[in-house]
Design a protein around this motif. Sequence first.
Motif, short mmCIF file in Angstrom:
data_model
loop_
_atom_site.label_atom_id
_atom_site.label_comp_id
_atom_site.label_asym_id
_atom_site.label_seq_id
_atom_site.Cartn_x
_atom_site.Cartn_y
_atom_site.Cartn_z
N VAL A 1 36.51 54.17 35.39
CA VAL A 1 35.62 53.02 35.49
C VAL A 1 35.62 52.26 34.17
N LEU A 2 36.03 51.00 34.23
CA LEU A 2 35.99 50.18 33.03
C LEU A 2 35.16 48.94 33.27
N ALA A 3 34.38 48.59 32.26
CA ALA A 3 33.49 47.44 32.34
C ALA A 3 33.96 46.37 31.36
N VAL A 4 33.94 45.13 31.82
CA VAL A 4 34.34 43.99 30.99
C VAL A 4 33.10 43.16 30.70
N SER A 5 32.83 42.95 29.41
CA SER A 5 31.67 42.16 28.98
C SER A 5 32.12 40.99 28.13
N ALA A 6 31.33 39.95 28.15
CA ALA A 6 31.53 38.76 27.32
C ALA A 6 30.32 37.87 27.54
N VAL A 7 30.15 36.90 26.67
CA VAL A 7 29.10 35.91 26.90
C VAL A 7 29.51 35.07 28.11
N SER A 8 28.56 34.36 28.69
CA SER A 8 28.87 33.47 29.81
C SER A 8 29.92 32.46 29.37
N GLY A 9 30.99 32.35 30.14
CA GLY A 9 32.10 31.47 29.77
C GLY A 9 33.12 32.18 28.90
N GLY A 10 32.91 33.45 28.63
CA GLY A 10 33.80 34.21 27.76
C GLY A 10 35.06 34.71 28.43
N GLY A 11 35.12 34.69 29.76
CA GLY A 11 36.33 35.08 30.46
C GLY A 11 36.24 36.37 31.24
N LYS A 12 35.03 36.90 31.48
CA LYS A 12 34.86 38.17 32.21
C LYS A 12 35.50 38.12 33.60
N THR A 13 35.09 37.15 34.39
CA THR A 13 35.53 37.10 35.78
C THR A 13 37.03 36.89 35.88
N THR A 14 37.56 36.01 35.06
CA THR A 14 39.01 35.78 35.05
C THR A 14 39.76 37.06 34.71
N LEU A 15 39.29 37.76 33.68
CA LEU A 15 39.96 39.00 33.26
C LEU A 15 39.84 40.07 34.34
N VAL A 16 38.66 40.23 34.92
CA VAL A 16 38.49 41.26 35.96
C VAL A 16 39.40 40.97 37.15
N LYS A 17 39.49 39.72 37.57
CA LYS A 17 40.37 39.38 38.69
C LYS A 17 41.83 39.70 38.35
N GLN A 18 42.25 39.36 37.14
CA GLN A 18 43.64 39.62 36.73
C GLN A 18 43.91 41.12 36.58
N LEU A 19 42.96 41.86 36.01
CA LEU A 19 43.12 43.31 35.90
C LEU A 19 43.20 43.95 37.28
N ASN A 20 42.35 43.48 38.18
CA ASN A 20 42.35 44.01 39.55
C ASN A 20 43.69 43.75 40.23
N ALA A 21 44.30 42.61 39.96
CA ALA A 21 45.60 42.30 40.54
C ALA A 21 46.73 43.08 39.87
N THR A 22 46.52 43.49 38.62
CA THR A 22 47.56 44.17 37.84
C THR A 22 47.55 45.68 38.02
N LEU A 23 46.36 46.27 37.99
CA LEU A 23 46.25 47.73 38.09
C LEU A 23 46.37 48.18 39.54
N VAL A 24 47.20 49.18 39.78
CA VAL A 24 47.37 49.68 41.15
C VAL A 24 46.15 50.49 41.56
N LYS A 25 45.84 50.42 42.84
CA LYS A 25 44.70 51.16 43.41
C LYS A 25 43.41 50.87 42.66
N SER A 26 43.12 49.59 42.47
CA SER A 26 41.91 49.21 41.75
C SER A 26 40.94 48.47 42.68
N LYS A 27 39.69 48.47 42.28
CA LYS A 27 38.63 47.78 43.00
C LYS A 27 37.75 47.11 41.96
N ALA A 28 37.35 45.88 42.21
CA ALA A 28 36.50 45.14 41.27
C ALA A 28 35.11 44.92 41.86
N LEU A 29 34.10 45.03 40.99
CA LEU A 29 32.73 44.71 41.34
C LEU A 29 32.23 43.67 40.33
#
Length: 182
Positions: free
Chosen positions: A8-36
């Motif tokens: 389980v890894l958590a991505v933090s940043a200030v609003s506009g810092g890129g959290k959602t973009t990074l989580v979506k890209q990590l989810n697409a990159t890492l096999v057998k992953s799920k994003a919340l």
Amino acid sequence: MHQQKPFVLAVSAVSGGGKTTLVKQLNATLVKSKALYFDEYDFDDSPKDICEWVESGADHNQWNLTPLINDLKSLIFDENQSHKYIILDYPFAYRHKTMSELLNFTIFIDTPLDVALCRRIQRDYKNTKTEIIQNDITNYLDRGRNAYLNMLSTVKPNSDYIVDGLLPIETIIELIVQEITK
């Protein structure tokens, strides 16, 4: 046969810092992953005014994260699951006691506040009247900036890995994958 629990890894940043973009890209990159995504939940009995919450001490445990925690636990402890990674778009790193016990690794995207503000304006105010944007900027200067600064002084140093938010997303992904697969 007992399956290994997901990482389980958590991505933090200030609003506009890129959290959602990074989580979506990590989810697409890492096999057998799920994003919340934190913003997809309603947290009853939690602070409604972020600025007021920061001004009164920013106790992260005041947040009732039960819906997110329940979803995360069901993914972690479901013996039929096949997830190797669970990636959270989540702003608090290890600052919330109950959630911290479920995390394996936290990432903080260190994005300069001016860049984060510009990204947020671009994202949130595409077809908005100038007065509304001006009101938001006034609120940011009067109160909101303190919430961002609080995050930099509490969540950032409480993270396992800090990445430069100005790097290209592909580079950030490479760095994080290297870090979590060491």
